[in-house]
Design a protein around this motif. Sequence first.
Motif, PDB file in Angstrom:
ATOM      1  N   GLU A 430       0.844  -1.212   0.000  1.00  0.00           N
ATOM      2  CA  GLU A 430       0.000   0.000   0.000  1.00  0.00           C
ATOM      3  C   GLU A 430       0.872   1.253   0.000  1.00  0.00           C
ATOM      4  O   GLU A 430       0.642   2.192  -0.763  1.00  0.00           O
ATOM      5  N   GLY A 479      -9.516  -7.654  -9.448  1.00  0.00           N
ATOM      6  CA  GLY A 479      -9.163  -8.040  -8.067  1.00  0.00           C
ATOM      7  C   GLY A 479      -9.138  -6.838  -7.147  1.00  0.00           C
ATOM      8  O   GLY A 479     -10.060  -6.028  -7.150  1.00  0.00           O
ATOM      9  N   ASP A 480      -8.048  -6.725  -6.388  1.00  0.00           N
ATOM     10  CA  ASP A 480      -7.899  -5.683  -5.362  1.00  0.00           C
ATOM     11  C   ASP A 480      -8.229  -4.291  -5.923  1.00  0.00           C
ATOM     12  O   ASP A 480      -7.510  -3.746  -6.758  1.00  0.00           O
ATOM     13  N   ALA A 482      -8.249  -1.200  -4.637  1.00  0.00           N
ATOM     14  CA  ALA A 482      -7.345  -0.064  -4.373  1.00  0.00           C
ATOM     15  C   ALA A 482      -6.202  -0.061  -5.387  1.00  0.00           C
ATOM     16  O   ALA A 482      -5.878   0.969  -5.989  1.00  0.00           O
ATOM     17  N   LYS A 483      -5.610  -1.237  -5.580  1.00  0.00           N
ATOM     18  CA  LYS A 483      -4.493  -1.358  -6.525  1.00  0.00           C
ATOM     19  C   LYS A 483      -4.977  -1.094  -7.956  1.00  0.00           C
ATOM     20  O   LYS A 483      -4.369  -0.335  -8.719  1.00  0.00           O
ATOM     21  N   THR A 484      -6.107  -1.730  -8.323  1.00  0.00           N
ATOM     22  CA  THR A 484      -6.655  -1.588  -9.677  1.00  0.00           C
ATOM     23  C   THR A 484      -6.949  -0.125 -10.003  1.00  0.00           C
ATOM     24  O   THR A 484      -6.558   0.374 -11.067  1.00  0.00           O
TER      25      THR A 484
END
Length: 971
Positions: A430, A479-480, A482-484
């Motif tokens: 993060e 998927g994730d 926040a990352k995407t």
Amino acid sequence: MACQSVAAVMDEQALMGLNPNADARYRQRAMAYFEQLKESHDAWEICAESLAKGIYNDDHVKFFCFQVLEHQIKFRHGGLSAAQQQLIRETLMKWLQCQLMSAQPEKPFIRNKAAQVFALTFIMEYLTLWPKFFFDVLTLVGLNPHGVDIYLRTLMAIDGEVVDRDILHSPEETRRNTLIKDAMREQCIPSLVESWFQILQTYQRSHPELTCQCLEVVGAFVSWIDLNLIANDRFVNVLLSQMSVDELREEACDCLFEIINKGMDPVDKTKLVESLCRVLQSAGFFNVEQEDDVDFLAKFSRLVNGMGQSLVLSWTKLIKSGNVKEAAETLQAVEAKVPLMLQLLVHEDDDISANIVGFCYEYLHVLKQLPQLTDQQKTNIEAVMLAIMKKLTYDDEYNFENEGEDEAMFVEYRKQLKMLLDRLAQVSPELLLEAVRRVFTNTMQTWQTSVFMEVEVAIRLLYMLGEALPASHGAHFSGDMAKTNALQDMMRTLVSCGVSGFQHSSVSLEFFETVVRYDKFFLVEPQHIPNVLMAFLDQRGLRHNSPKVRSRVAYLFSRFIKTLHKHMNAFIEDILTRIQDLLELAPPDNGFLAMLTSDDQLFMFETAGVLIVNAECPAERKQALMRSLLAPLMDAFRLLLAKLPRESEEERQAALGDCLSHAIGFVSRTSKAFSNKQTVKQCGCTEVYRECLQTFLPALSCPVQRGALRGSVRSFLHRMIICLEEEVLPFVPAASEHMLKDCEAKDLQEFIPLISQITAKFKRQVSPFLQQVFMPLVLAIFEALARPAEDNDQAAALEKQMLRRSYFCFIQTVTGSGMNEVMANQGAENIERVVFTIVQGAVDFPDPIAQKTCFIILSKLVELWGGKDGMVGFPDFIYKNIVPACFLAPLKPTFDLSDAQTVLTLSECAVTLKMIHLKRGPEFIQFLQQEYLPSLQVSPEISQELCQVLQQPDVKVLKIYIKAFFQRAKL
């Protein structure tokens, strides 16, 4: 010693040849003299005498004498008489005594050679004849600087012979070295350490070079002597005082590094490191900003790295052993070094920074293992992140157009930083994502006014996230959330902010690399495809003014299109039009510098193929597009092929040959676009590729550039067998006829895989053709193998071996493809001739790979023709030739049963015997027991045993038995 005057005995003329400037005749005489003195029983004593008495002033003669002495000690010591061994000891001590009295020291190369000879004598005699070696040397030398120099050089030579782990030693030498170290620890190490202390104290000011030598000796020996002799207040204080002397500080740093690296108990190691750190800190060494000597800082950075890594290792050991209290204290010690580590990591000199990367990496690994991070640790992570981002940046001096050694070193350094970034991502993905996003977004907002280094590194960080935050099959956009979202946001900015037009090749390359790394972004937001396509196609990409960028973009464009071909339908014809000039065959005489190299053009043709094959249009349209892509190549090919035989200059012939080969390669590359779903037939392109084949085949009969053209056409045929399937068959006979004309061993060896591919793929369909071509091919192979070659021509021998293997593989393919008739219809005489070569291959050539293939063939032939209704006369052949082969091959001295490949051959030999038994039954057993095995002098008991095993159903039992049978037979 039996000599009146040395000068009279030494060959003065030979000695003249020792001078590097002497002419060849004298040098040869000197070499011969050297060999004579080395090998003589006592002539070497002349050299010993001249060294002891200092008769010669010439440096090369002195060096020569030491070399002769060295040879005696190294290779003949055991054969010398006691008096001769004594003579060597006396010679060395007398020579050393001369050094003490000499006003000027010898040249360094002589001192080094002398030290080597001292060290060799020590190794040979310390445990038996000269236990007082060091006592004698130290007593003689005292604190005389010339003597101390030889003493220290000798210690380093001893370290090289006895301790250095980079040198490979035999088990015997290793045992001897262990005994020497044990004896030294017991008898003389305290005295040696005392002598080092005296030298360090005495010569610190007057002879810094001796002090440096002594520090090197301490560093070398500390790994295997009692550390308490060195790691004590008295010694460490001397070392620390030398850290403040400019000429000594680098060596002192290295010495402390070796002390820190010594293996020891984790608690003791922590105490040692901490006590050393306290002293260094109080002496002001941690104030890195005030130090401007980068060479010293590089050494200091290495020392801090060693201390940090030692503490981390201690912490790991303490955690594993469950020692919580000590582990916590060690972790505290690690944390206390982090501010210094960060200062060194971010230092503007890359060598200083690179030397601390190991500690930084290990520290992050520690954080990864902790259940929870403190605020300070999170701050440390961010600081490491910022340091990496800063240090990844190119400097002004980086030469992008002509990269040299400095540039290569920076690229390596960047790889180390990438490792750190990947480790950071494991500790706190993060934090990393947020930091990169912040830097990237800020830079992209102001890219027009930013320097290229900042823009490049911002895009580079986004690119590096792709590996640091792994996703299976590049699925970064699912998927994730926040990352995407973060990655999508950054990619959107990248492709829409206009940075693709930045005028620096490093930024251009980074832009396209990143677009292709995250090509799946365009599946989520396909509206950005047109903009990015234009960047690929215009002066930002394929038409960039840098050849390096154009070349890389050609490859990246092919990857981009492969991933997104389903989204390209609306742009296909536009793309093909825009890249048309990049798909032209560049003839060698147009005087232009092509935009792309032929290797880059391969990617462009593949890309064009992918676009056409995957287009959502009728087959007729695909055919028309493919024809318009390939027709210009065909036209150019015909013109150039007609021109080639008329060309007289070799260079021009080679250039035209290359050009023709490129044309074939380009057409071949377009065929890579087809798949099981989109075959050549389904796309309506069969006719186009048939035309290409018709155009290329005449090149096989071109008398010029034969090797290159044949190779290219053959590769194209391999490709077409896969793509056109049976449509290729009408072309095969003519092609084969051309390729079998005037061919060398290498041509045949490369042609056989083509025939094998056709045989394996089409089987029955090609049976008539194979029957026709079989004997001409076999005869051409026999002829090539029979051609005489020079005895020592390794290349020709290897070529023949490879051809022989290829021939056997071809026969294996034919016999294994169920086409019994191909060989059966060759006439009895030819069949016998071929099968005999297989028997010969199994027995006569010590090549286990070929032998294995031969036994597989023999086994298959027995299966096909060895039964009751098999080929007439074949059972006879089995008993006369195949059975003996199964015994004679393994009995050959070259048949090495300890070699894995040979054991596989033996297995196939066992399978052949099993197959004979299967086809001939009791008759075979009777033949073995009554005729064949007795002829080999095998006892009736062992014959009986072998025949019993042969009759068992499980072939594995036979394979195990056969190995034991031949192992016993060879004893």
